[in-house]
Design a protein around this motif. Sequence first.
Motif, mmCIF file in Angstrom:
data_model
loop_
_atom_site.group_PDB
_atom_site.id
_atom_site.type_symbol
_atom_site.label_atom_id
_atom_site.label_comp_id
_atom_site.label_asym_id
_atom_site.label_seq_id
_atom_site.Cartn_x
_atom_site.Cartn_y
_atom_site.Cartn_z
ATOM 1 N N GLY A 117 0.777 -1.224 0.000
ATOM 2 C CA GLY A 117 0.000 0.000 0.000
ATOM 3 C C GLY A 117 0.810 1.277 0.000
ATOM 4 N N ALA A 118 2.129 1.172 -0.108
ATOM 5 C CA ALA A 118 2.968 2.372 -0.146
ATOM 6 C C ALA A 118 2.776 3.103 -1.475
ATOM 7 N N HIS A 125 4.230 10.532 -8.384
ATOM 8 C CA HIS A 125 3.228 10.940 -7.409
ATOM 9 C C HIS A 125 1.800 10.788 -7.917
ATOM 10 N N ARG A 126 1.627 10.480 -9.166
ATOM 11 C CA ARG A 126 0.286 10.413 -9.742
ATOM 12 C C ARG A 126 -0.498 9.230 -9.168
ATOM 13 N N GLU A 127 -1.801 9.404 -9.091
ATOM 14 C CA GLU A 127 -2.667 8.359 -8.571
ATOM 15 C C GLU A 127 -2.505 7.082 -9.396
ATOM 16 N N GLY A 128 -2.273 5.979 -8.718
ATOM 17 C CA GLY A 128 -2.147 4.693 -9.393
ATOM 18 C C GLY A 128 -0.794 4.432 -10.011
ATOM 19 N N ALA A 129 0.174 5.321 -9.805
ATOM 20 C CA ALA A 129 1.507 5.124 -10.386
ATOM 21 C C ALA A 129 2.109 3.819 -9.888
ATOM 22 N N GLY A 130 2.651 3.028 -10.818
ATOM 23 C CA GLY A 130 3.203 1.730 -10.463
ATOM 24 C C GLY A 130 4.585 1.508 -11.024
ATOM 25 N N LEU A 131 4.988 0.254 -11.082
ATOM 26 C CA LEU A 131 6.340 -0.089 -11.506
ATOM 27 C C LEU A 131 6.671 0.384 -12.910
#
Length: 342
Positions: free
Chosen positions: A283-284, A315-321
Amino acid sequence: MLMPMTTEYPANAARRFSVAPMMDWTTRDYRALARTLTRRALLYTEMVTTGAILYGAPRERFLGYDAVEHPLALQLGGSDAGELAECAAIAEAWGYDEVNLNVGCPSDRVQNNLIGACLMAYPEKVAAAVKAMQAAVSIPVTVKCRIGVDDQDEEEDLERFITTVADAGGEIFTVHARKAWLAGLSPKQNRDVPPLNYARVHRLKLRHPTLHIGLNGGLKTLDACAGELERVDSVMVGREAYQNPWLLADVDRRLYGAANPATTRMDAARAFRSYIARRLDEGAKLNHVTRHTLGLFQGCPGGRQFRRHLSENAHREGAGLSVYDDALGQIKTKRVKTPAAV
């Protein structure tokens, strides 16, 4: 002399080189990144106050860490001997390898609670705290201090402080080789304005050959660290190890006679990827983890684009690998230097 690792007290073996505790910087995520670069160095948490541990939010928030971070020391802020002893015992139960008492932070926020550098003026209180902490744990209890505060005499008052704490059982000191001016200077100014006085720490070691005396403050290269290790027992590096983490990439070879874990910066960045994935699953936020990598490619072709991509997108919402992978794609890997060439 090269120091072998031990399993009984890994902190003692690792202490030859350590990364200083730094608020907002030496988080669990930075420490995991550091472990892709050095397996041997001793790492420190940010300072955690006794009140936060005893009366604050769930302890996982302040004490949680990844197993890869060992050897790992918890730095405590406080002055009440009983509370410090209780927190030291909690730290040992959580698996920390060392507990360190902060007697160096110049922030006015902690002075009001008799925490940090202001304790230099109360050596008897520090001595009582160290004695109580040692009675509560079997792991090392150490002190990080300054050479003095405000109008204290750097010779007589530092000698009195060290002697008083040592008489109570304190054996391991890391000394930030500059005064803290608690009246008139900001915490930021206290990191630069008071002059460094390495010679005072050298004299301290000569006067107390049986104590472990480490040096902190202003060290920026491994050459400088190696030079100081001819005069003191250990070195501690702060801002340079954070802002230019690649400094850590040759620590194991240079200072411990061991193999370095990463040959290139890209090796380290890719090794860190699996840790990022775990933290995202927990959840980080991506930017909370990857902000610690912004200095990894300092001076490399594509390094600026790497930093920009993460700064603009992590920093964007949902940003992932995929954001991290795209940032790594900006790096020109063929021109990244190995530690031996840096």
